[in-house]
Design a protein around this motif. Structure first.
Motif, PDB file in Angstrom:
ATOM      1  N   TYR A   7       0.833  -1.186   0.000  1.00 31.81           N
ATOM      2  CA  TYR A   7       0.000   0.000   0.000  1.00 31.81           C
ATOM      3  C   TYR A   7       0.876   1.246   0.000  1.00 31.81           C
ATOM      4  N   GLY A   8       0.516   2.192  -0.803  1.00 32.04           N
ATOM      5  CA  GLY A   8       1.252   3.448  -0.862  1.00 32.04           C
ATOM      6  C   GLY A   8       2.352   3.445  -1.917  1.00 32.04           C
ATOM      7  N   ILE A   9       2.758   2.245  -2.344  1.00 25.99           N
ATOM      8  CA  ILE A   9       3.741   2.184  -3.432  1.00 25.99           C
ATOM      9  C   ILE A   9       2.952   2.309  -4.732  1.00 25.99           C
ATOM     10  N   PRO A  10       3.291   3.257  -5.575  1.00 26.07           N
ATOM     11  CA  PRO A  10       2.525   3.409  -6.812  1.00 26.07           C
ATOM     12  C   PRO A  10       2.648   2.146  -7.677  1.00 26.07           C
ATOM     13  N   MET A  11       1.541   1.811  -8.322  1.00 25.01           N
ATOM     14  CA  MET A  11       1.582   0.687  -9.246  1.00 25.01           C
ATOM     15  C   MET A  11       2.397   1.116 -10.470  1.00 25.01           C
ATOM     16  N   ARG A  12       3.297   0.244 -10.890  1.00 18.58           N
ATOM     17  CA  ARG A  12       4.121   0.540 -12.056  1.00 18.58           C
ATOM     18  C   ARG A  12       3.524  -0.175 -13.256  1.00 18.58           C
ATOM     19  N   VAL A  13       3.278   0.567 -14.299  1.00 18.33           N
ATOM     20  CA  VAL A  13       2.721  -0.001 -15.530  1.00 18.33           C
ATOM     21  C   VAL A  13       3.710   0.268 -16.642  1.00 18.33           C
ATOM     22  N   GLY A  14       4.196  -0.796 -17.278  1.00 17.34           N
ATOM     23  CA  GLY A  14       5.106  -0.655 -18.405  1.00 17.34           C
ATOM     24  C   GLY A  14       4.332  -0.771 -19.710  1.00 17.34           C
ATOM     25  N   LYS A  15       4.601   0.119 -20.630  1.00 14.96           N
ATOM     26  CA  LYS A  15       3.929   0.080 -21.937  1.00 14.96           C
ATOM     27  C   LYS A  15       4.988  -0.130 -23.013  1.00 14.96           C
ATOM     28  N   TYR A  16       4.768  -1.106 -23.879  1.00 16.71           N
ATOM     29  CA  TYR A  16       5.707  -1.374 -24.965  1.00 16.71           C
ATOM     30  C   TYR A  16       5.003  -1.095 -26.291  1.00 16.71           C
ATOM     31  N   MET A  47       9.646   2.552 -25.159  1.00 10.17           N
ATOM     32  CA  MET A  47       8.818   1.947 -24.122  1.00 10.17           C
ATOM     33  C   MET A  47       8.591   3.000 -23.042  1.00 10.17           C
ATOM     34  N   ASP A  48       7.543   2.792 -22.243  1.00 15.79           N
ATOM     35  CA  ASP A  48       7.142   3.806 -21.276  1.00 15.79           C
ATOM     36  C   ASP A  48       6.773   3.137 -19.960  1.00 15.79           C
ATOM     37  N   ILE A  49       7.098   3.783 -18.850  1.00 17.00           N
ATOM     38  CA  ILE A  49       6.668   3.294 -17.530  1.00 17.00           C
ATOM     39  C   ILE A  49       5.879   4.416 -16.869  1.00 17.00           C
ATOM     40  N   GLN A  50       4.673   4.066 -16.395  1.00 21.47           N
ATOM     41  CA  GLN A  50       3.828   5.024 -15.705  1.00 21.47           C
ATOM     42  C   GLN A  50       3.686   4.597 -14.238  1.00 21.47           C
ATOM     43  N   PHE A  51       3.526   5.574 -13.358  1.00 21.51           N
ATOM     44  CA  PHE A  51       3.285   5.305 -11.947  1.00 21.51           C
ATOM     45  C   PHE A  51       1.868   5.753 -11.622  1.00 21.51           C
ATOM     46  N   ILE A  52       1.061   4.820 -11.126  1.00 21.57           N
ATOM     47  CA  ILE A  52      -0.324   5.123 -10.787  1.00 21.57           C
ATOM     48  C   ILE A  52      -0.446   5.106  -9.266  1.00 21.57           C
ATOM     49  N   GLU A  53      -0.772   6.275  -8.684  1.00 28.22           N
ATOM     50  CA  GLU A  53      -0.868   6.404  -7.223  1.00 28.22           C
ATOM     51  C   GLU A  53      -2.100   5.691  -6.701  1.00 28.22           C
ATOM     52  N   ALA A  54      -1.985   5.103  -5.505  1.00 25.15           N
ATOM     53  CA  ALA A  54      -3.106   4.428  -4.859  1.00 25.15           C
ATOM     54  C   ALA A  54      -4.131   5.463  -4.425  1.00 25.15           C
ATOM     55  N   GLN A  55      -5.398   5.157  -4.609  1.00 27.14           N
ATOM     56  CA  GLN A  55      -6.488   6.041  -4.207  1.00 27.14           C
ATOM     57  C   GLN A  55      -7.246   5.370  -3.072  1.00 27.14           C
ATOM     58  N   GLY A  56      -7.915   6.139  -2.269  1.00 29.03           N
ATOM     59  CA  GLY A  56      -8.749   5.555  -1.215  1.00 29.03           C
ATOM     60  C   GLY A  56      -8.261   5.935   0.161  1.00 29.03           C
ATOM     61  N   ALA A  57      -8.270   4.946   1.055  1.00 28.36           N
ATOM     62  CA  ALA A  57      -7.963   5.178   2.479  1.00 28.36           C
ATOM     63  C   ALA A  57      -6.559   5.743   2.655  1.00 28.36           C
ATOM     64  N   LYS A  58      -6.415   6.566   3.651  1.00 25.72           N
ATOM     65  CA  LYS A  58      -5.108   7.130   3.987  1.00 25.72           C
ATOM     66  C   LYS A  58      -4.241   6.020   4.594  1.00 25.72           C
ATOM     67  N   GLY A  59      -2.940   6.206   4.514  1.00 29.21           N
ATOM     68  CA  GLY A  59      -2.004   5.221   5.040  1.00 29.21           C
ATOM     69  C   GLY A  59      -2.193   4.933   6.512  1.00 29.21           C
ATOM     70  N   GLU A  60      -2.536   5.981   7.299  1.00 31.71           N
ATOM     71  CA  GLU A  60      -2.739   5.777   8.730  1.00 31.71           C
ATOM     72  C   GLU A  60      -3.878   4.802   8.971  1.00 31.71           C
ATOM     73  N   ALA A  61      -4.943   4.870   8.169  1.00 30.18           N
ATOM     74  CA  ALA A  61      -6.082   3.981   8.350  1.00 30.18           C
ATOM     75  C   ALA A  61      -5.692   2.545   8.020  1.00 30.18           C
ATOM     76  N   VAL A  62      -4.937   2.354   6.954  1.00 27.35           N
ATOM     77  CA  VAL A  62      -4.538   1.008   6.550  1.00 27.35           C
ATOM     78  C   VAL A  62      -3.586   0.407   7.582  1.00 27.35           C
ATOM     79  N   PHE A  63      -2.522   1.118   7.907  1.00 28.34           N
ATOM     80  CA  PHE A  63      -1.529   0.573   8.830  1.00 28.34           C
ATOM     81  C   PHE A  63      -2.055   0.561  10.265  1.00 28.34           C
ATOM     82  N   GLY A  64      -2.813   1.587  10.666  1.00 32.08           N
ATOM     83  CA  GLY A  64      -3.394   1.615  12.007  1.00 32.08           C
ATOM     84  C   GLY A  64      -4.364   0.466  12.211  1.00 32.08           C
ATOM     85  N   GLY A  65      -5.199   0.203  11.214  1.00 30.42           N
ATOM     86  CA  GLY A  65      -6.136  -0.928  11.300  1.00 30.42           C
ATOM     87  C   GLY A  65      -5.406  -2.255  11.395  1.00 30.42           C
ATOM     88  N   LEU A  66      -4.346  -2.406  10.621  1.00 31.82           N
ATOM     89  CA  LEU A  66      -3.561  -3.638  10.665  1.00 31.82           C
ATOM     90  C   LEU A  66      -2.901  -3.804  12.031  1.00 31.82           C
TER      91      LEU A  66
END
Length: 184
Positions: A7-16, A47-66
């Motif tokens: 969580y919080g690490i952007p998804m990496r998408v490679g395009k060829y 070729m291209d690499i895109q970074f897609i940021e995670a949307q939704g709950a804040k990091g504190e909610a994810v890690f605090g809940g865990l």
């Protein structure tokens, strides 16, 4: 846990490009996969690499809940329940759960005594005194907690009826020390 790890690490998408060979595609996939570990990558031109940021709950909610979930699981593992370690619903439920903690302590002591009697005591005795027909046995008793209020109320009712009670024993049972000569 796997979700929280990424969580919080952007998804990496490679395009060829359309004409990319299998070798180029594998190279792009390796580059995209290694970006999280190395924070660097090289890819062929076009070729291209895109970074897609995670949307939704804040990091504190994810890690605090865990963390809250894991804390409760550790409480259950160690003391058999969460009510005496966390916030409980009622005093009656907390008393029942406290009894579970005592049961676990007693069971742990029985198991530890069995281990000592099986694995350590015979070896130490044999080493120091030679093999024996019988070996000493260790016991690790866990006393039931005494209800001091109930004890003192019972004694207070029975003493006027003629029951003699040792002051020394009563002090020991309620946890009060003997008075010194100059104490009030």
């Amino acid at each position: 846990a796997a979700f929280a790890e990424i969580y919080g690490i952007p998804m990496r998408v490679g395009k060829y490009h359309a004409g990319a060979s299998e070798t180029d595609k594998r190279a792009l996939l390796r580059a995209v996969a290694s970006i999280a570990n190395d924070a660097a990558a090289i890819i062929p031109l076009g070729m291209d690499i895109q970074f897609i940021e995670a949307q939704g709950a804040k990091g504190e909610a994810v890690f605090g809940g865990l963390l809250e979930y894991l804390d409760k699981q550790v409480s259950k593992l160690v003391v058999g329940q969460t009510m005496t370690a966390d916030d409980g619903s009622s005093q009656a439920q907390a008393k029942i759960h406290d009894k579970v903690r005592l049961d676990i302590t007693q069971a742990d002591c029985r198991q530890l005594a069995n281990t000592l009697n099986r694995d350590l005591i015979p070896w130490f005795v044999s080493l120091n005194f030679g093999p024996q027909d019988r070996y000493p046995k260790a016991t690790l008793p866990v006393a039931e907690p005494e209800d001091v209020k109930e004890l003192t109320e019972a004694v207070a009712r029975l003493v006027p009826m003629g029951l003699k009670v040792s002051q020394r024993e009563m002090r020991q049972r309620i946890g009060v020390s003997e008075p010194e000569e100059d104490d009030d």
